[in-house]
Design a protein around this motif. Sequence first.
Motif, PDB file in Angstrom:
ATOM      1  N   ARG A  39       0.836  -1.205   0.000  1.00  0.00           N
ATOM      2  CA  ARG A  39       0.000   0.000   0.000  1.00  0.00           C
ATOM      3  C   ARG A  39       0.871   1.256   0.000  1.00  0.00           C
ATOM      4  NH1 ARG A  39      -2.462  -1.033   4.292  1.00  0.00           N
ATOM      5  NH2 ARG A  39      -4.106  -2.306   3.418  1.00  0.00           N
ATOM      6  N   ARG A  40       1.918   1.281   0.839  1.00  0.00           N
ATOM      7  CA  ARG A  40       2.834   2.434   0.880  1.00  0.00           C
ATOM      8  C   ARG A  40       3.537   2.615  -0.469  1.00  0.00           C
ATOM      9  NH1 ARG A  40       4.021   0.468   5.967  1.00  0.00           N
ATOM     10  NH2 ARG A  40       5.873  -0.594   5.186  1.00  0.00           N
ATOM     11  N   TYR A  41       3.992   1.521  -1.047  1.00  0.00           N
ATOM     12  CA  TYR A  41       4.673   1.571  -2.336  1.00  0.00           C
ATOM     13  C   TYR A  41       3.742   2.139  -3.409  1.00  0.00           C
ATOM     14  CZ  TYR A  41       7.141  -0.254  -6.495  1.00  0.00           C
ATOM     15  OH  TYR A  41       7.770  -0.388  -7.698  1.00  0.00           O
ATOM     16  N   ALA A  42       2.514   1.634  -3.450  1.00  0.00           N
ATOM     17  CA  ALA A  42       1.544   2.130  -4.432  1.00  0.00           C
ATOM     18  C   ALA A  42       1.242   3.606  -4.199  1.00  0.00           C
ATOM     19  CB  ALA A  42       0.260   1.298  -4.369  1.00  0.00           C
ATOM     20  N   ALA A  43       1.042   3.994  -2.942  1.00  0.00           N
ATOM     21  CA  ALA A  43       0.741   5.396  -2.633  1.00  0.00           C
ATOM     22  C   ALA A  43       1.894   6.302  -3.066  1.00  0.00           C
ATOM     23  CB  ALA A  43       0.459   5.570  -1.145  1.00  0.00           C
ATOM     24  N   LEU A  45       4.014   5.747  -5.510  1.00  0.00           N
ATOM     25  CA  LEU A  45       3.992   5.815  -6.974  1.00  0.00           C
ATOM     26  C   LEU A  45       2.814   6.647  -7.489  1.00  0.00           C
ATOM     27  CD1 LEU A  45       4.841   2.102  -7.869  1.00  0.00           C
ATOM     28  CD2 LEU A  45       6.376   4.078  -7.988  1.00  0.00           C
ATOM     29  N   LEU A  46       1.774   6.768  -6.680  1.00  0.00           N
ATOM     30  CA  LEU A  46       0.565   7.503  -7.069  1.00  0.00           C
ATOM     31  C   LEU A  46       0.543   8.922  -6.515  1.00  0.00           C
ATOM     32  CD1 LEU A  46      -1.893   4.558  -6.469  1.00  0.00           C
ATOM     33  CD2 LEU A  46      -1.491   5.653  -8.687  1.00  0.00           C
ATOM     34  N   GLY A  47       1.671   9.394  -6.035  1.00  0.00           N
ATOM     35  CA  GLY A  47       1.738  10.764  -5.519  1.00  0.00           C
ATOM     36  C   GLY A  47       0.969  10.963  -4.226  1.00  0.00           C
ATOM     37  N   GLY A  48       0.847   9.905  -3.425  1.00  0.00           N
ATOM     38  CA  GLY A  48       0.191  10.010  -2.128  1.00  0.00           C
ATOM     39  C   GLY A  48      -1.295   9.691  -2.128  1.00  0.00           C
ATOM     40  N   ASP A  49      -1.859   9.241  -3.224  1.00  0.00           N
ATOM     41  CA  ASP A  49      -3.290   8.933  -3.312  1.00  0.00           C
ATOM     42  C   ASP A  49      -3.576   7.606  -2.588  1.00  0.00           C
ATOM     43  OD1 ASP A  49      -5.916   8.265  -4.000  1.00  0.00           O
ATOM     44  OD2 ASP A  49      -5.710   8.950  -6.076  1.00  0.00           O
ATOM     45  N   ALA A  50      -3.968   7.701  -1.326  1.00  0.00           N
ATOM     46  CA  ALA A  50      -4.181   6.515  -0.491  1.00  0.00           C
ATOM     47  C   ALA A  50      -5.365   5.677  -0.966  1.00  0.00           C
ATOM     48  CB  ALA A  50      -4.389   6.931   0.968  1.00  0.00           C
ATOM     49  N   HIS A  51      -6.404   6.333  -1.467  1.00  0.00           N
ATOM     50  CA  HIS A  51      -7.585   5.590  -1.925  1.00  0.00           C
ATOM     51  C   HIS A  51      -7.263   4.751  -3.159  1.00  0.00           C
ATOM     52  CE1 HIS A  51     -10.222   7.482   0.940  1.00  0.00           C
ATOM     53  NE2 HIS A  51      -9.764   8.676   0.571  1.00  0.00           N
ATOM     54  N   LYS A  52      -6.559   5.346  -4.107  1.00  0.00           N
ATOM     55  CA  LYS A  52      -6.182   4.593  -5.307  1.00  0.00           C
ATOM     56  C   LYS A  52      -5.182   3.498  -4.939  1.00  0.00           C
ATOM     57  CE  LYS A  52      -6.347   3.546  -9.560  1.00  0.00           C
ATOM     58  NZ  LYS A  52      -7.531   2.873 -10.056  1.00  0.00           N
ATOM     59  N   ALA A  53      -4.298   3.784  -3.970  1.00  0.00           N
ATOM     60  CA  ALA A  53      -3.329   2.775  -3.517  1.00  0.00           C
ATOM     61  C   ALA A  53      -4.066   1.558  -2.952  1.00  0.00           C
ATOM     62  CB  ALA A  53      -2.386   3.366  -2.475  1.00  0.00           C
ATOM     63  N   GLU A  54      -5.145   1.794  -2.231  1.00  0.00           N
ATOM     64  CA  GLU A  54      -5.939   0.677  -1.696  1.00  0.00           C
ATOM     65  C   GLU A  54      -6.570  -0.117  -2.833  1.00  0.00           C
ATOM     66  OE1 GLU A  54      -7.360  -2.036   0.850  1.00  0.00           O
ATOM     67  OE2 GLU A  54      -6.063  -0.381   1.447  1.00  0.00           O
ATOM     68  N   ASP A  55      -7.060   0.574  -3.862  1.00  0.00           N
ATOM     69  CA  ASP A  55      -7.610  -0.107  -5.044  1.00  0.00           C
ATOM     70  C   ASP A  55      -6.541  -0.977  -5.711  1.00  0.00           C
ATOM     71  OD1 ASP A  55     -10.013   1.185  -4.636  1.00  0.00           O
ATOM     72  OD2 ASP A  55      -9.687   2.680  -6.219  1.00  0.00           O
ATOM     73  N   ILE A  56      -5.334  -0.437  -5.820  1.00  0.00           N
ATOM     74  CA  ILE A  56      -4.228  -1.172  -6.429  1.00  0.00           C
ATOM     75  C   ILE A  56      -3.904  -2.410  -5.590  1.00  0.00           C
ATOM     76  CG2 ILE A  56      -1.752  -1.082  -6.985  1.00  0.00           C
ATOM     77  CD1 ILE A  56      -3.386   0.522  -9.002  1.00  0.00           C
ATOM     78  N   ARG A  87       3.474  -2.218  -9.371  1.00  0.00           N
ATOM     79  CA  ARG A  87       4.098  -1.250 -10.282  1.00  0.00           C
ATOM     80  C   ARG A  87       3.385  -1.245 -11.639  1.00  0.00           C
ATOM     81  NH1 ARG A  87       9.032  -3.321 -11.192  1.00  0.00           N
ATOM     82  NH2 ARG A  87       8.364  -4.048 -13.227  1.00  0.00           N
ATOM     83  N   ASN A  88       3.056  -2.424 -12.158  1.00  0.00           N
ATOM     84  CA  ASN A  88       2.372  -2.505 -13.455  1.00  0.00           C
ATOM     85  C   ASN A  88       0.961  -1.903 -13.396  1.00  0.00           C
ATOM     86  OD1 ASN A  88       4.615  -3.738 -14.566  1.00  0.00           O
ATOM     87  ND2 ASN A  88       3.785  -5.794 -14.390  1.00  0.00           N
ATOM     88  N   LEU A  89       0.253  -2.150 -12.312  1.00  0.00           N
ATOM     89  CA  LEU A  89      -1.093  -1.581 -12.172  1.00  0.00           C
ATOM     90  C   LEU A  89      -1.036  -0.058 -12.066  1.00  0.00           C
ATOM     91  CD1 LEU A  89      -2.701  -4.181  -9.739  1.00  0.00           C
ATOM     92  CD2 LEU A  89      -3.320  -3.793 -12.138  1.00  0.00           C
ATOM     93  N   VAL A  90      -0.059   0.463 -11.335  1.00  0.00           N
ATOM     94  CA  VAL A  90       0.100   1.915 -11.237  1.00  0.00           C
ATOM     95  C   VAL A  90       0.459   2.495 -12.607  1.00  0.00           C
ATOM     96  CG1 VAL A  90       1.505   3.764 -10.233  1.00  0.00           C
ATOM     97  CG2 VAL A  90       0.629   1.950  -8.775  1.00  0.00           C
ATOM     98  N   THR A  91       1.328   1.815 -13.328  1.00  0.00           N
ATOM     99  CA  THR A  91       1.684   2.263 -14.685  1.00  0.00           C
ATOM    100  C   THR A  91       0.452   2.293 -15.568  1.00  0.00           C
ATOM    101  OG1 THR A  91       3.915   1.377 -14.461  1.00  0.00           O
ATOM    102  CG2 THR A  91       3.124   1.758 -16.697  1.00  0.00           C
ATOM    103  N   ASP A  92      -0.382   1.251 -15.504  1.00  0.00           N
ATOM    104  CA  ASP A  92      -1.634   1.236 -16.270  1.00  0.00           C
ATOM    105  C   ASP A  92      -2.521   2.418 -15.886  1.00  0.00           C
ATOM    106  OD1 ASP A  92      -0.874  -1.074 -17.557  1.00  0.00           O
ATOM    107  OD2 ASP A  92      -2.199  -2.400 -16.403  1.00  0.00           O
ATOM    108  N   HIS A  93      -2.587   2.712 -14.590  1.00  0.00           N
ATOM    109  CA  HIS A  93      -3.391   3.833 -14.093  1.00  0.00           C
ATOM    110  C   HIS A  93      -2.891   5.154 -14.677  1.00  0.00           C
ATOM    111  CE1 HIS A  93      -5.496   6.561 -11.440  1.00  0.00           C
ATOM    112  NE2 HIS A  93      -4.332   7.086 -11.113  1.00  0.00           N
ATOM    113  N   HIS A  94      -1.574   5.364 -14.639  1.00  0.00           N
ATOM    114  CA  HIS A  94      -0.999   6.604 -15.175  1.00  0.00           C
ATOM    115  C   HIS A  94      -1.235   6.715 -16.680  1.00  0.00           C
ATOM    116  CE1 HIS A  94       0.718   8.000 -11.486  1.00  0.00           C
ATOM    117  NE2 HIS A  94       1.559   7.002 -11.360  1.00  0.00           N
TER     118      HIS A  94
END
Length: 188
Positions: A39-43, A45-56, A87-94
């Motif tokens: 969750r921290r890693y995703a957040a 990579l997402l610029g601190g977006d905790a909600h999207k990090a939880e989705d990831i 990392r791949n899911l965050v890349t897809d999101h971006h």
Amino acid sequence: MHGTTEADVRRSRTRRPVPGADRDRFVRDIYDAYGPSLRRYAARLLGGDAHKAEDILQETAVRAWTHSHLLNGREEHLRRWLFTVVRNLVTDHHRAAALRPLNLMPAEALDAVWEIPDHTLTLHVVHNAVLDLSEQQRAVIGLMYYLEYTVAQAAEYLGIPPGTVKSRAFYAVRALREALKDGEGHHA
């Protein structure tokens, strides 16, 4: 899948599939052992977006659940695999966010937009441009930009690989941009 060899896949086919209860325990173990760090890693990579990090994190857990027959008992590869999926899911999101041609606007603002003649012409150009897309491209555009599906969700819904979804979206957006550019030239 990253970190899994062809021999691993062959061995997994000969293994008994992990029963549902074991899969559930496997996912709970992943959440317990890796959830906070994923969750921290995703957040991050997402610029601190905790909600999207939880989705990831949840999507990562779903993928782990579906691949549990390959991953269970492979602790040496599990952590790397999980972080790669995040990392791949965050890349897809971006990528999806970068491809979205229009930002959402409040419903109250829509009434004002419909009354402006230039917007009417632009909407007509966009509508015609969408109709000029192939059926496959329209389906991808509809899922990703109107229904806000992720690449993975669109791929699953359409039953095609994520790379095909990305390719169709790329070419569809490019065609729409060209149509809009051509449309602006006609009424400028």
